[in-house]
Enzyme design. Structure first.
Site, PDB file in Angstrom:
ATOM      1  CG  ASP A 102      -2.329   9.756  -3.541  1.00  0.00           C
ATOM      2  OD1 ASP A 102      -3.308   9.407  -4.402  1.00  0.00           O
ATOM      3  OD2 ASP A 102      -2.016  10.809  -3.473  1.00  0.00           O
ATOM      4  N   GLY A 151       1.122   7.992   7.622  1.00  0.00           N
ATOM      5  CA  GLY A 151       2.325   7.650   6.878  1.00  0.00           C
ATOM      6  C   GLY A 151       3.201   8.948   6.908  1.00  0.00           C
TER       7      GLY A 151
HETATM    8  N1  AR6 Z   1      -2.347  -0.403   1.467  1.00  0.00           N
HETATM    9  C1  AR6 Z   1      -2.650   0.019   2.696  1.00  0.00           C
HETATM   10  N2  AR6 Z   1      -1.893   0.750   3.336  1.00  0.00           N
HETATM   11  C2  AR6 Z   1      -0.895   1.407   3.014  1.00  0.00           C
HETATM   12  C3  AR6 Z   1      -0.300   1.221   1.480  1.00  0.00           C
HETATM   13  C4  AR6 Z   1      -1.157   0.073   0.805  1.00  0.00           C
HETATM   14  N3  AR6 Z   1      -1.025  -0.198  -0.319  1.00  0.00           N
HETATM   15  N4  AR6 Z   1       0.845   1.905   1.250  1.00  0.00           N
HETATM   16  C5  AR6 Z   1       0.850   2.636   2.370  1.00  0.00           C
HETATM   17  N5  AR6 Z   1       0.170   2.219   3.483  1.00  0.00           N
HETATM   18  P1  AR6 Z   1       0.423   7.541   3.582  1.00  0.00           P
HETATM   19  P2  AR6 Z   1      -0.691   9.947   4.753  1.00  0.00           P
HETATM   20  C6  AR6 Z   1       0.126   2.800   4.937  1.00  0.00           C
HETATM   21  O1  AR6 Z   1       1.784   8.133   3.704  1.00  0.00           O
HETATM   22  O2  AR6 Z   1       0.166   9.713   6.243  1.00  0.00           O
HETATM   23  C7  AR6 Z   1       0.923  10.865  -0.181  1.00  0.00           C
HETATM   24  O3  AR6 Z   1       2.175  11.322  -0.663  1.00  0.00           O
HETATM   25  C8  AR6 Z   1       1.106   3.603   5.403  1.00  0.00           C
HETATM   26  O4  AR6 Z   1       1.972   2.578   5.852  1.00  0.00           O
HETATM   27  O5  AR6 Z   1       0.046   6.996   2.384  1.00  0.00           O
HETATM   28  O6  AR6 Z   1      -2.378  10.350   4.960  1.00  0.00           O
HETATM   29  C9  AR6 Z   1      -0.499  11.603  -0.369  1.00  0.00           C
HETATM   30  O7  AR6 Z   1      -0.394  12.109  -1.739  1.00  0.00           O
HETATM   31  C10 AR6 Z   1       0.546   4.542   6.427  1.00  0.00           C
HETATM   32  O8  AR6 Z   1       0.428   3.439   7.575  1.00  0.00           O
HETATM   33  O9  AR6 Z   1      -0.848   8.591   3.864  1.00  0.00           O
HETATM   34  C11 AR6 Z   1      -0.243  12.712   0.590  1.00  0.00           C
HETATM   35  O10 AR6 Z   1       0.670  13.856   0.156  1.00  0.00           O
HETATM   36  C12 AR6 Z   1      -0.986   4.755   6.023  1.00  0.00           C
HETATM   37  O11 AR6 Z   1      -1.173   3.802   4.688  1.00  0.00           O
HETATM   38  C13 AR6 Z   1       0.490  12.068   1.815  1.00  0.00           C
HETATM   39  O12 AR6 Z   1       0.747  10.912   1.307  1.00  0.00           O
HETATM   40  C14 AR6 Z   1      -0.861   5.987   5.447  1.00  0.00           C
HETATM   41  O13 AR6 Z   1       0.283   6.434   5.081  1.00  0.00           O
HETATM   42  C15 AR6 Z   1      -0.744  11.552   2.815  1.00  0.00           C
HETATM   43  O14 AR6 Z   1      -0.238  11.151   3.964  1.00  0.00           O
END
Ligand code: AR6
Length: 167
Positions: free
Chosen positions: A36, A126
């Site tokens: 995000d 994440g």
């Molecule tokens: N490209 C691809 N994957 C990524 C990137 C990127 N640039 N950055 C991180 N990841 P998360 P969630 C991976 O935390 O668990 C936010 O604050 C990361 O390593 O982004 O659904 C939102 O506003 C992990 O494998 O999403 C919500 O509050 C995956 O993307 C909350 O986080 C998902 O991690 C959502 O949490």
């Protein structure tokens, strides 16, 4: 049943040249960390401006877990960002259906937008702490039947890539 090509890429979702990039957002739609944060940083203020409009309109109470909504992709190479809210992992409650809904609703919305190609991150794995292998299984099942031509899972680290690419 329609069959799309499913790809796995180790990399950054903000770099993808696809019609739709899916954002693992939160219900506020106003940004956060992880994917995000990266999408808003790189996509520029236009995305947040549209999110604010959504909050001022139909989504006054925020976006519900499992639902999806679209905005422009700003400066990203994609045409649209589809924002969806993954469930926070729970050891006591099975929220798998909500994680599947994120994928299904994002695909349906992308199809409505006329998209042929879409990139998903590993939603909920994440900050929301969903075990990666389990999330990979749910994501796979959820994207099996779609009108789109290409579904690309973009995984940010090797462990997540391995879980998705070799389930
Ligand atoms: N490209 C691809 N994957 C990524 C990137 C990127 N640039 N950055 C991180 N990841 P998360 P969630 C991976 O935390 O668990 C936010 O604050 C990361 O390593 O982004 O659904 C939102 O506003 C992990 O494998 O999403 C919500 O509050 C995956 O993307 C909350 O986080 C998902 O991690 C959502 O949490």
């Amino acid at each position: 049943m329609d069959v799309a090509t499913i790809e796995y890429v180790l990399g950054d979702i903000t770099e993808q040249e696809v019609d739709v990039i899916v954002n693992a957002a939160n219900s506020s739609l106003l940004g956060g960390g992880g994917v995000d944060g990266a999408i808003h940083r790189k996509g520029g203020p236009e995305i947040l401006a549209e999110c604010r409009k959504l909050r001022a309109g139909h989504y006054g109470g925020g976006l519900k877990t499992g639902q999806a909504v679209a905005t422009t992709a700003g400066r990203l190479r994609a045409r649209h960002v589809v924002h969806t809210v993954g469930p926070v992992w729970s050891a006591t409650e099975d929220r798998s259906a909500l994680l599947a809904d994120c994928h299904r609703n994002s695909l349906d919305l992308a199809a409505e937008l006329g998209a042929r190609t879409i990139a998903f991150p590993a939603i909920s794995t994440g900050i929301y702490r969903w075990p990666v292998e389990d999330a990979a299984r749910i994501a796979h099942e959820a994207v099996q039947d779609t009108e789109l031509d290409l579904i690309r899972f973009v995984l940010f680290d090797q462990r997540t890539y391995d879980a998705f690419a070799r389930p």
